[in-house]
Design a protein around this motif. Structure first.
Motif, PDB file in Angstrom:
ATOM      1  N   ALA A  15       1.432  21.574  17.873  1.00  0.00           N
ATOM      2  CA  ALA A  15       0.928  20.426  17.116  1.00  0.00           C
ATOM      3  C   ALA A  15       1.088  20.647  15.615  1.00  0.00           C
ATOM      4  CB  ALA A  15      -0.541  20.178  17.472  1.00  0.00           C
ATOM      5  N   LEU A  16       0.797  21.845  15.137  1.00  0.00           N
ATOM      6  CA  LEU A  16       0.937  22.146  13.716  1.00  0.00           C
ATOM      7  C   LEU A  16       2.396  22.056  13.277  1.00  0.00           C
ATOM      8  CD1 LEU A  16      -1.530  25.159  13.439  1.00  0.00           C
ATOM      9  CD2 LEU A  16      -1.730  22.983  12.216  1.00  0.00           C
ATOM     10  N   ALA A  17       3.317  22.425  14.181  1.00  0.00           N
ATOM     11  CA  ALA A  17       4.744  22.368  13.866  1.00  0.00           C
ATOM     12  C   ALA A  17       5.324  20.973  14.051  1.00  0.00           C
ATOM     13  CB  ALA A  17       5.500  23.356  14.750  1.00  0.00           C
ATOM     14  N   GLY A  18       4.573  20.067  14.665  1.00  0.00           N
ATOM     15  CA  GLY A  18       5.088  18.729  14.948  1.00  0.00           C
ATOM     16  C   GLY A  18       6.152  18.746  16.030  1.00  0.00           C
ATOM     17  N   GLU A  19       6.060  19.692  16.965  1.00  0.00           N
ATOM     18  CA  GLU A  19       7.020  19.804  18.058  1.00  0.00           C
ATOM     19  C   GLU A  19       6.246  19.915  19.372  1.00  0.00           C
ATOM     20  OE1 GLU A  19       9.996  22.839  17.434  1.00  0.00           O
ATOM     21  OE2 GLU A  19       9.857  22.641  15.251  1.00  0.00           O
ATOM     22  N   SER A  20       6.961  19.727  20.470  1.00  0.00           N
ATOM     23  CA  SER A  20       6.312  19.853  21.771  1.00  0.00           C
ATOM     24  C   SER A  20       7.338  20.264  22.806  1.00  0.00           C
ATOM     25  CB  SER A  20       5.644  18.525  22.185  1.00  0.00           C
ATOM     26  OG  SER A  20       6.623  17.507  22.340  1.00  0.00           O
ATOM     27  N   SER A  21       6.846  20.766  23.912  1.00  0.00           N
ATOM     28  CA  SER A  21       7.713  21.177  25.016  1.00  0.00           C
ATOM     29  C   SER A  21       6.939  21.058  26.315  1.00  0.00           C
ATOM     30  CB  SER A  21       8.180  22.620  24.826  1.00  0.00           C
ATOM     31  OG  SER A  21       8.880  23.079  25.968  1.00  0.00           O
ATOM     32  N   ARG A  22       7.655  20.707  27.363  1.00  0.00           N
ATOM     33  CA  ARG A  22       7.040  20.679  28.686  1.00  0.00           C
ATOM     34  C   ARG A  22       7.003  22.070  29.300  1.00  0.00           C
ATOM     35  NH1 ARG A  22      10.244  16.641  32.244  1.00  0.00           N
ATOM     36  NH2 ARG A  22       8.680  17.364  33.744  1.00  0.00           N
ATOM     37  N   GLY A  23       7.785  22.993  28.729  1.00  0.00           N
ATOM     38  CA  GLY A  23       7.812  24.346  29.281  1.00  0.00           C
ATOM     39  C   GLY A  23       8.356  24.390  30.688  1.00  0.00           C
ATOM     40  N   ALA A  24       9.371  23.558  30.953  1.00  0.00           N
ATOM     41  CA  ALA A  24       9.881  23.448  32.324  1.00  0.00           C
ATOM     42  C   ALA A  24      10.455  24.754  32.846  1.00  0.00           C
ATOM     43  CB  ALA A  24      10.952  22.349  32.381  1.00  0.00           C
ATOM     44  N   GLY A  25      10.918  25.634  31.951  1.00  0.00           N
ATOM     45  CA  GLY A  25      11.518  26.888  32.403  1.00  0.00           C
ATOM     46  C   GLY A  25      10.533  28.013  32.621  1.00  0.00           C
ATOM     47  N   ILE A  26       9.249  27.776  32.367  1.00  0.00           N
ATOM     48  CA  ILE A  26       8.241  28.821  32.530  1.00  0.00           C
ATOM     49  C   ILE A  26       7.736  28.798  33.969  1.00  0.00           C
ATOM     50  CG2 ILE A  26       6.013  29.684  31.745  1.00  0.00           C
ATOM     51  CD1 ILE A  26       6.549  28.371  29.055  1.00  0.00           C
ATOM     52  N   ARG A  27       7.904  29.915  34.650  1.00  0.00           N
ATOM     53  CA  ARG A  27       7.553  30.008  36.068  1.00  0.00           C
ATOM     54  C   ARG A  27       6.547  31.123  36.318  1.00  0.00           C
ATOM     55  NH1 ARG A  27      13.168  29.636  35.577  1.00  0.00           N
ATOM     56  NH2 ARG A  27      14.182  27.879  36.642  1.00  0.00           N
ATOM     57  N   SER A  28       5.917  31.074  37.471  1.00  0.00           N
ATOM     58  CA  SER A  28       4.989  32.127  37.885  1.00  0.00           C
ATOM     59  C   SER A  28       5.691  33.196  38.713  1.00  0.00           C
ATOM     60  CB  SER A  28       3.835  31.516  38.697  1.00  0.00           C
ATOM     61  OG  SER A  28       4.347  30.858  39.854  1.00  0.00           O
ATOM     62  N   PHE A  29       7.004  33.143  38.753  1.00  0.00           N
ATOM     63  CA  PHE A  29       7.809  34.120  39.489  1.00  0.00           C
ATOM     64  C   PHE A  29       9.173  34.206  38.824  1.00  0.00           C
ATOM     65  CE2 PHE A  29       8.876  29.991  41.084  1.00  0.00           C
ATOM     66  CZ  PHE A  29      10.243  30.032  41.288  1.00  0.00           C
ATOM     67  N   MET A  30       9.936  35.236  39.154  1.00  0.00           N
ATOM     68  CA  MET A  30      11.282  35.386  38.596  1.00  0.00           C
ATOM     69  C   MET A  30      12.311  34.789  39.548  1.00  0.00           C
ATOM     70  SD  MET A  30      11.152  39.331  37.229  1.00  0.00           S
ATOM     71  CE  MET A  30      10.464  39.892  38.795  1.00  0.00           C
ATOM     72  N   PRO A  31      13.136  33.863  39.066  1.00  0.00           N
ATOM     73  CA  PRO A  31      14.237  33.386  39.908  1.00  0.00           C
ATOM     74  C   PRO A  31      15.242  34.519  40.120  1.00  0.00           C
ATOM     75  CG  PRO A  31      14.445  32.523  37.692  1.00  0.00           C
ATOM     76  CD  PRO A  31      13.119  33.212  37.744  1.00  0.00           C
ATOM     77  N   ASP A  32      16.081  34.370  41.124  1.00  0.00           N
ATOM     78  CA  ASP A  32      17.009  35.447  41.481  1.00  0.00           C
ATOM     79  C   ASP A  32      17.913  35.845  40.319  1.00  0.00           C
ATOM     80  OD1 ASP A  32      15.942  35.595  43.987  1.00  0.00           O
ATOM     81  OD2 ASP A  32      17.546  34.454  44.971  1.00  0.00           O
TER      82      ASP A  32
END
Length: 304
Positions: A15-32
């Protein structure tokens, strides 16, 4: 609707930076592909938490394949920190850990954060709770060679940044920064033109350029300003580890002192250690990333 992968500090920083992200690449596990990637690395950047609860950054090294992933939520690291590493006592069972896999040959990087589930004489086992990739911005390509085994030099704890430490920082194009909250740790990469870190006594200024809008590091530092920086002399294998207190400058005239800076990170250094020839690797001359070449240098005519 999925819950946000960001904690409140990260959301505040966005919010302070005036940017946002959905964080779609952040996972609770490691992909192969991440699991396979870690097995290609001869070094691994690590964040631990010391006895005072402060982040401490280090780097572990071993032959390619010293890091393996038996399951999507596990990494086994067949290495321990070298004797005298100030981060060694932070890397023990039950403690949080932040990991950055970065292949300087290809500019590819992936992060994994979690908890050390086990430590024995052969290395560490990590239970991974968060995994995500990062873009290749500001990563300089470097090819390495493996050096013969040699005696480890003694660790020097510096009362302040001496001339050699200041020169290494002032000439670098790459650093690593550890940060974290009580809930976990993170270690990230920063890059720029040689000299992108300004040294003024024990105070460092690091420009923050356009990134992935996650603000993991700044989000941590908003809530807990303790941090650790790691610098490498790539030609000699020396390691410089710092601890300090961080402040983020979000706007103002100072941002105009270096072209391309969106924000500035100020770090007041409180402790410093130098370990000469700590790494069994040496790197050749860097090939700057295109994004690095698009950044500016500190202006010499800044106002008093």
């Amino acid at each position: 609707m999925d819950a946000s992968p960001f904690h409140q500090g990260e959301l505040e920083a966005q919010a302070l930076a005036g940017e946002s992200s959905r964080g779609a690449g952040i996972r609770s596990f490691m992909p192969d592909q991440h699991r396979d990637f870690f097995a290609l690395l001869p070094y691994l950047f690590v964040a631990g938490r010391d006895a005072q609860g402060k982040p401490i950054a280090t780097v572990l090294a071993g032959p390619e394949g010293f890091v393996t992933s038996p399951t999507p939520n596990a990494l086994d690291i067949a290495a321990l920190s070298a004797p005298g590493d100030p981060a060694d006592s932070a890397l023990r069972a039950g403690m949080p850990i932040g990991l950055l896999g970065l292949d300087l040959r290809t500019r590819r990087r992936n992060r994994a954060n979690g908890v050390i589930s086990e430590r024995d004489i052969s290395g560490l086992k990590v239970a991974v709770s968060q995994s995500f990739g990062n873009c290749a911005k500001y990563i300089q390509v470097r090819q390495h060679e493996i050096m013969p085994s040699a005696a480890t030099a003694a660790t020097e704890e510096l009362g302040n940044l001496d001339a050699a430490a200041s020169a290494l920082i002032a000439e670098t194009d790459t650093l690593f920064i550890a940060s974290g909250l009580e809930s976990g740790l993170d270690i990230s990469h920063r890059g720029g033109r040689p000299g992108f870190v300004r040294v003024e006594g024990g105070r460092l200024s690091v420009p923050d350029f356009a990134g992935n809008s996650y603000f993991n590091t700044f989000g941590n530092l908003l809530r807990e300003p303790a941090t650790s920086l790691l610098f490498i002399d790539f030609a000699k294998g020396d390691v410089l580890q710092l601890q300090g207190v961080a402040e983020v400058i979000w706007d103002g005239r100072e941002l105009a002192e270096i072209d391309g800076a969106r924000r500035l990170l100020k770090v007041e250094v409180t402790r410093a250690w130098r370990r000469k020839a700590a790494l069994p690797l040496r790197w050749g001359e860097p090939e700057p990333a295109p994004t690095t070449l698009a950044t500016g240098s500190w202006r010499q005519d800044r106002a008093a």
